[in-house]
Design a protein around this motif. Sequence first.
Motif, PDB file in Angstrom:
ATOM      1  N   ASP A 139      58.991  44.021  29.463  1.00 38.53           N
ATOM      2  CA  ASP A 139      59.399  44.152  30.723  1.00 38.53           C
ATOM      3  C   ASP A 139      58.359  44.546  31.582  1.00 38.53           C
ATOM      4  OD1 ASP A 139      61.651  43.227  29.944  1.00 38.53           O
ATOM      5  OD2 ASP A 139      63.014  45.129  30.056  1.00 38.53           O
ATOM      6  N   PHE A 140      57.583  45.500  31.173  1.00 39.24           N
ATOM      7  CA  PHE A 140      56.453  46.086  32.030  1.00 39.24           C
ATOM      8  C   PHE A 140      55.534  44.966  32.548  1.00 39.24           C
ATOM      9  CE2 PHE A 140      53.432  46.232  28.711  1.00 39.24           C
ATOM     10  CZ  PHE A 140      52.068  45.941  29.318  1.00 39.24           C
ATOM     11  N   MET A 141      55.175  43.976  31.574  1.00 35.72           N
ATOM     12  CA  MET A 141      54.240  42.882  31.925  1.00 35.72           C
ATOM     13  C   MET A 141      54.939  41.982  32.922  1.00 35.72           C
ATOM     14  SD  MET A 141      51.644  41.321  32.110  1.00 35.72           S
ATOM     15  CE  MET A 141      50.567  42.141  30.779  1.00 35.72           C
ATOM     16  N   PHE A 142      56.089  41.857  32.645  1.00 33.44           N
ATOM     17  CA  PHE A 142      57.113  40.985  33.618  1.00 33.44           C
ATOM     18  C   PHE A 142      57.093  41.501  35.132  1.00 33.44           C
ATOM     19  CE2 PHE A 142      60.737  40.087  35.826  1.00 33.44           C
ATOM     20  CZ  PHE A 142      61.253  38.319  35.554  1.00 33.44           C
ATOM     21  N   GLY A 143      57.136  42.689  35.382  1.00 36.96           N
ATOM     22  CA  GLY A 143      57.180  43.203  36.772  1.00 36.96           C
ATOM     23  C   GLY A 143      55.727  43.443  37.158  1.00 36.96           C
ATOM     24  N   TYR A 144      54.727  43.936  36.254  1.00 40.05           N
ATOM     25  CA  TYR A 144      53.307  44.215  36.677  1.00 40.05           C
ATOM     26  C   TYR A 144      52.967  42.779  37.543  1.00 40.05           C
ATOM     27  CZ  TYR A 144      48.246  44.669  36.252  1.00 40.05           C
ATOM     28  OH  TYR A 144      47.079  44.810  36.515  1.00 40.05           O
ATOM     29  N   GLN A 145      53.560  41.301  37.153  1.00 41.56           N
ATOM     30  CA  GLN A 145      52.918  40.258  37.724  1.00 41.56           C
ATOM     31  C   GLN A 145      53.288  40.056  39.102  1.00 41.56           C
ATOM     32  OE1 GLN A 145      52.487  36.982  34.788  1.00 41.56           O
ATOM     33  NE2 GLN A 145      53.891  38.204  33.489  1.00 41.56           N
ATOM     34  N   PHE A 146      54.523  40.769  39.352  1.00 40.34           N
ATOM     35  CA  PHE A 146      54.987  40.451  40.641  1.00 40.34           C
ATOM     36  C   PHE A 146      54.059  41.418  41.841  1.00 40.34           C
ATOM     37  CE2 PHE A 146      59.058  39.738  38.601  1.00 40.34           C
ATOM     38  CZ  PHE A 146      59.274  38.301  39.047  1.00 40.34           C
ATOM     39  N   ASN A 148      50.331  42.120  40.747  1.00 41.86           N
ATOM     40  CA  ASN A 148      48.979  41.805  40.395  1.00 41.86           C
ATOM     41  C   ASN A 148      48.716  40.488  39.994  1.00 41.86           C
ATOM     42  OD1 ASN A 148      47.771  44.614  41.099  1.00 41.86           O
ATOM     43  ND2 ASN A 148      49.511  45.047  39.324  1.00 41.86           N
ATOM     44  N   GLY A 149      49.745  39.832  39.809  1.00 44.43           N
ATOM     45  CA  GLY A 149      49.452  38.502  39.214  1.00 44.43           C
ATOM     46  C   GLY A 149      49.063  37.312  40.454  1.00 44.43           C
ATOM     47  N   LEU A 353      45.693  47.169  44.360  1.00 48.04           N
ATOM     48  CA  LEU A 353      45.657  45.541  45.136  1.00 48.04           C
ATOM     49  C   LEU A 353      46.020  46.080  46.813  1.00 48.04           C
ATOM     50  CD1 LEU A 353      45.835  42.439  45.610  1.00 48.04           C
ATOM     51  CD2 LEU A 353      48.378  42.628  44.965  1.00 48.04           C
ATOM     52  N   LEU A 354      46.688  46.936  47.096  1.00 49.20           N
ATOM     53  CA  LEU A 354      46.671  47.290  48.354  1.00 49.20           C
ATOM     54  C   LEU A 354      45.362  47.748  49.000  1.00 49.20           C
ATOM     55  CD1 LEU A 354      48.521  47.431  51.017  1.00 49.20           C
ATOM     56  CD2 LEU A 354      49.224  49.788  50.105  1.00 49.20           C
ATOM     57  N   PHE A 355      44.589  48.451  48.161  1.00 51.67           N
ATOM     58  CA  PHE A 355      43.316  48.929  48.479  1.00 51.67           C
ATOM     59  C   PHE A 355      42.590  47.764  48.932  1.00 51.67           C
ATOM     60  CE2 PHE A 355      39.008  49.549  46.976  1.00 51.67           C
ATOM     61  CZ  PHE A 355      38.560  50.585  47.593  1.00 51.67           C
ATOM     62  N   CYS A 356      42.540  46.887  48.117  1.00 52.49           N
ATOM     63  CA  CYS A 356      41.629  45.809  48.086  1.00 52.49           C
ATOM     64  C   CYS A 356      41.888  44.801  49.369  1.00 52.49           C
ATOM     65  CB  CYS A 356      41.736  44.755  46.946  1.00 52.49           C
ATOM     66  SG  CYS A 356      41.275  45.503  45.385  1.00 52.49           S
ATOM     67  N   VAL A 357      43.262  44.780  49.582  1.00 47.68           N
ATOM     68  CA  VAL A 357      43.321  44.072  50.576  1.00 47.68           C
ATOM     69  C   VAL A 357      43.149  44.547  52.137  1.00 47.68           C
ATOM     70  CG1 VAL A 357      45.463  43.087  52.208  1.00 47.68           C
ATOM     71  CG2 VAL A 357      45.389  42.716  49.600  1.00 47.68           C
ATOM     72  N   GLY A 439      43.277  33.521  39.599  1.00 47.05           N
ATOM     73  CA  GLY A 439      43.892  33.984  38.439  1.00 47.05           C
ATOM     74  C   GLY A 439      44.832  33.103  37.688  1.00 47.05           C
ATOM     75  N   GLN A 440      44.861  31.877  38.213  1.00 44.81           N
ATOM     76  CA  GLN A 440      45.930  31.043  37.515  1.00 44.81           C
ATOM     77  C   GLN A 440      45.580  30.882  36.275  1.00 44.81           C
ATOM     78  OE1 GLN A 440      47.303  27.533  40.107  1.00 44.81           O
ATOM     79  NE2 GLN A 440      45.538  27.935  41.125  1.00 44.81           N
ATOM     80  N   TYR A 441      44.480  30.595  35.611  1.00 45.72           N
ATOM     81  CA  TYR A 441      44.119  30.632  34.215  1.00 45.72           C
ATOM     82  C   TYR A 441      44.505  31.949  33.295  1.00 45.72           C
ATOM     83  CZ  TYR A 441      42.003  29.150  29.873  1.00 45.72           C
ATOM     84  OH  TYR A 441      42.002  28.850  28.189  1.00 45.72           O
ATOM     85  N   ASP A 442      44.227  32.924  34.095  1.00 47.52           N
ATOM     86  CA  ASP A 442      44.384  34.101  33.363  1.00 47.52           C
ATOM     87  C   ASP A 442      46.101  34.441  33.138  1.00 47.52           C
ATOM     88  OD1 ASP A 442      41.740  34.716  33.395  1.00 47.52           O
ATOM     89  OD2 ASP A 442      41.932  36.136  35.069  1.00 47.52           O
ATOM     90  N   TRP A 443      46.794  34.236  34.092  1.00 45.35           N
ATOM     91  CA  TRP A 443      48.412  34.392  34.081  1.00 45.35           C
ATOM     92  C   TRP A 443      49.025  33.190  33.732  1.00 45.35           C
ATOM     93  CZ3 TRP A 443      49.250  39.186  34.028  1.00 45.35           C
ATOM     94  CH2 TRP A 443      48.315  40.116  34.573  1.00 45.35           C
TER      95      TRP A 443
END
Length: 556
Positions: A139-146, A148-149, A353-357, A439-443
């Motif tokens: 579940d954590f990976m599922f949410g993480y992608q919303f 950082n994916g 991610l927010l920092f980067c943006v 990141g398409q190949y990664d994810w």
Amino acid sequence: MLSRIIRAGRLRLLLSGFLWQLSFYSEHLGEIQLIKIEKRKYWYQDDWYLKHITVKTPLGDYLEFPCYRWITDEKEVVLRDGRAKLPRDDKTQILKQHRRKELENRQKMYRNREFRNTVILMLQTCFPLEYVMQHWKEDFMFGYQFLNGCNPVLIRRCTEIPKKLPVTMDMVECSLERNLTLEEEVKQGNIFIVDYELLDGVDANKTDPCTIQYLAAPICLLYKNLENKIVPIAIQLGQKPGPENPIFLPSDATYDWLLAKIWVRSSDFHIHQTVTHLLRTHLVSEVFSIAMFRQLPAVHPLFKLLVPHMRFTIAINTKAREQLICECGLFDKVSSPLGKTLLFFMGPYDFFLLFCVFFIYSAVRSFAEDVIQIYYESDEVVCEDVELQAFVKDIYMYGMRGVKASGFPKVIKTREKLAEYLTVIIFTASAQHAAVNFGQYDWCSWIPNAPPTMRCPPPTEKGTVTIEQIVESLPDRGRSCWHLGAVWALSQFQDNELFLGVYPDEHFVEKPVKEAMAKFRKNLDEIVSTITERNKNKKLPYYYLSPNRIPNSVAV
């Protein structure tokens, strides 16, 4: 032929098999206005890429005449010197006429037309792909992608549980960790939602009669737990609640919950490719490109500023129309939505991610402001720039179809708004595209984590899903291979890629602009160093928005 110069005589140059002729005049004719170049066939056909011409005057001054284009025929090429000029700066008739003629020719070449066409690689482990393969079910990976994916733009803070998702406290109580009710968690900002309503009613791909394909329009409710991780707590696979559209929960049977998450990941892939990636980076950047070529002459400072960020965009989009989103193209081969349905498709972030943006956007904004200050000394100059206003109007009328809700203005009246406008253009073509593309190949290469199509309909009741049903729902081997090839190719940099802040083509010759570019690169280098340092302690490093990995333009 080099006209309006001071010297007498004639010089003939033979370059790449073609005759280049420079004519000189004995009398003093004033400043050089234009350079005319003629390439003539001599021995054999040989196209030539001309970067720039440097002219030394009898007074010892050097003038740069940027070209940066292919010389491919016998037509005359007329160049101005590299100093950027607004329309009001041209005083002589010959310069005004050249400016006008350049735009007339470009407007014949770059025309707006409504797009109405119907629209096998071995899997290698790398990092974060290997991590995805190991943890995709969690579940954590599922949410993480919303966050950082590939598609970190859909998740929204939930301010009220929608009626079409009748989740109750009894359903999610075991997922909540703060001893609060669901309504209290909502009020505290701990509940998030992702809604794929855009897919509701979209016809599934029927180009292959041997394989029926299916689509869903899920709604997913997520929760920020005490570890500050975003995890799913409820999934409904359709937009209309009812007995045949159950709400799946983490407490359900393992395969029920897993298949529900797979359906969400598949829907996310479709929205990512069609809206986030294709529409909001590729096609929007093409709108900017077409308007730039149609309305801004090469001497205009904004043309010089934007042209590196429009590099190859029209070409790559043309290729996409011919091979990817056309009828019987790659999308039709691998994706549940039919290619032609793409025409109708036309939050919160992880702190890193927010920092980067934020910092990349700020660096681009600062650079745009520095350039604007050089050429626009007041808001009145912005208002009086007829070519700038034509550029803005072209984008609004043709690209945005005159829709106010697009957020794009009809006119720009201040330097502040101009800086914001240019920042959006540059950021979209560079950082925004990088964030959702590379990141398409990664994810997405691990098929269960991003299925491009589903071969069985969504489950309509709980307690019936088996591992065999999950396997049968996923894409077959052929579609999986096409999908892998596509996401791998889309994730690669060009061999001659130019990254953000790198401008080898010297369209600008003025020292203040070059100083602004140097400042921009320094700011970006500092961001690269900070991102590199922060990534050291991360299991999943986020590098898609590191400036040294952000191409200047939408070129792939």
